[in-house]
Write a protein that holds these residues in place. Structure first.
Motif, PDB file in Angstrom:
ATOM      1  N   ALA A  50     -49.466  84.193  71.150  1.00 30.18           N
ATOM      2  CA  ALA A  50     -50.740  83.476  71.179  1.00 30.18           C
ATOM      3  C   ALA A  50     -51.159  83.091  69.766  1.00 30.18           C
ATOM      4  N   ALA A  51     -50.954  83.971  68.795  1.00 28.86           N
ATOM      5  CA  ALA A  51     -51.319  83.673  67.423  1.00 28.86           C
ATOM      6  C   ALA A  51     -50.472  82.541  66.872  1.00 28.86           C
ATOM      7  N   ALA A  52     -49.196  82.507  67.214  1.00 36.06           N
ATOM      8  CA  ALA A  52     -48.318  81.450  66.733  1.00 36.06           C
ATOM      9  C   ALA A  52     -48.725  80.106  67.311  1.00 36.06           C
ATOM     10  N   VAL A  53     -49.149  80.075  68.554  1.00 34.18           N
ATOM     11  CA  VAL A  53     -49.548  78.822  69.186  1.00 34.18           C
ATOM     12  C   VAL A  53     -50.853  78.317  68.601  1.00 34.18           C
ATOM     13  N   GLU A  54     -51.784  79.212  68.268  1.00 35.56           N
ATOM     14  CA  GLU A  54     -53.095  78.813  67.782  1.00 35.56           C
ATOM     15  C   GLU A  54     -53.073  78.337  66.339  1.00 35.56           C
ATOM     16  N   GLU A  55     -52.083  78.717  65.570  1.00 37.80           N
ATOM     17  CA  GLU A  55     -52.018  78.326  64.166  1.00 37.80           C
ATOM     18  C   GLU A  55     -51.685  76.847  64.067  1.00 37.80           C
ATOM     19  N   GLY A 102     -51.335  64.122  61.271  1.00 36.58           N
ATOM     20  CA  GLY A 102     -50.200  64.977  60.952  1.00 36.58           C
ATOM     21  C   GLY A 102     -50.090  65.346  59.491  1.00 36.58           C
ATOM     22  N   ILE A 103     -51.233  65.579  58.834  1.00 37.86           N
ATOM     23  CA  ILE A 103     -51.195  65.942  57.417  1.00 37.86           C
ATOM     24  C   ILE A 103     -51.607  67.404  57.249  1.00 37.86           C
ATOM     25  N   ALA A 104     -51.290  67.962  56.103  1.00 33.06           N
ATOM     26  CA  ALA A 104     -51.591  69.363  55.808  1.00 33.06           C
ATOM     27  C   ALA A 104     -53.100  69.574  55.673  1.00 33.06           C
ATOM     28  N   LYS A 105     -53.538  70.813  55.859  1.00 35.79           N
ATOM     29  CA  LYS A 105     -54.959  71.154  55.811  1.00 35.79           C
ATOM     30  C   LYS A 105     -55.578  70.764  54.466  1.00 35.79           C
ATOM     31  N   ALA A 106     -54.906  71.072  53.369  1.00 33.67           N
ATOM     32  CA  ALA A 106     -55.443  70.758  52.044  1.00 33.67           C
ATOM     33  C   ALA A 106     -55.609  69.252  51.864  1.00 33.67           C
ATOM     34  N   ASP A 107     -54.613  68.483  52.313  1.00 32.00           N
ATOM     35  CA  ASP A 107     -54.691  67.025  52.218  1.00 32.00           C
ATOM     36  C   ASP A 107     -55.811  66.484  53.098  1.00 32.00           C
TER      37      ASP A 107
END
Length: 125
Positions: A50-55, A102-107
């Protein structure tokens, strides 16, 4: 000679997306199951799954409204997307629309700040 799991995985890995789609449909028909139901049931199998899916690793920056400084927002959209003036204006006028996907969180956070500084209302999904 028996087919091993590795043989199956190798064959699936060599398939195109369309071939995989056809394979999933064939499984659904043959065994009377739904791939969507299996995907929903998987996270309940354990906390780690569940943790892997939520990330979430890919984010979408949504332009909700241009605000009062529409020209400034268009300039930022052009700079970050590489769109032409007309395409950037159409994107801003057609809000709510995704600016980048589809970009990274920081971007995504940096782009959100740029757009908000220009006067736009933005959401990161």
């Amino acid at each position: 000679m028996a087919i091993t799991k590795e043989d199956i995985l190798e064959a699936v890995g060599a398939m195109t997306v369309m071939e995989l789609n056809d394979l999933v449909k064939a499984f659904e028909e043959k065994f009377g199951v739904s791939a969507a139901a299996m995907a929903v049931a998987a996270p309940g199998a354990g906390g780690a799954a569940a943790a892997a899916v939520e990330e979430q690793t890919e984010f979408t920056v949504m332009l909700l409204a241009a605000g009062d400084k529409k020209v400034e927002v268009i300039k930022v959209v052009r700079a970050v997307t590489g769109l032409g003036l007309k395409e950037a204006k159409d994107l801003v006028d057609g809000a709510p629309k995704p600016v980048k996907e589809g970009i990274a969180k920081a971007d995504a956070d940096a782009l959100k700040k740029q757009l908000e500084d220009a006067g736009a209302k933005v959401e990161v999904k």
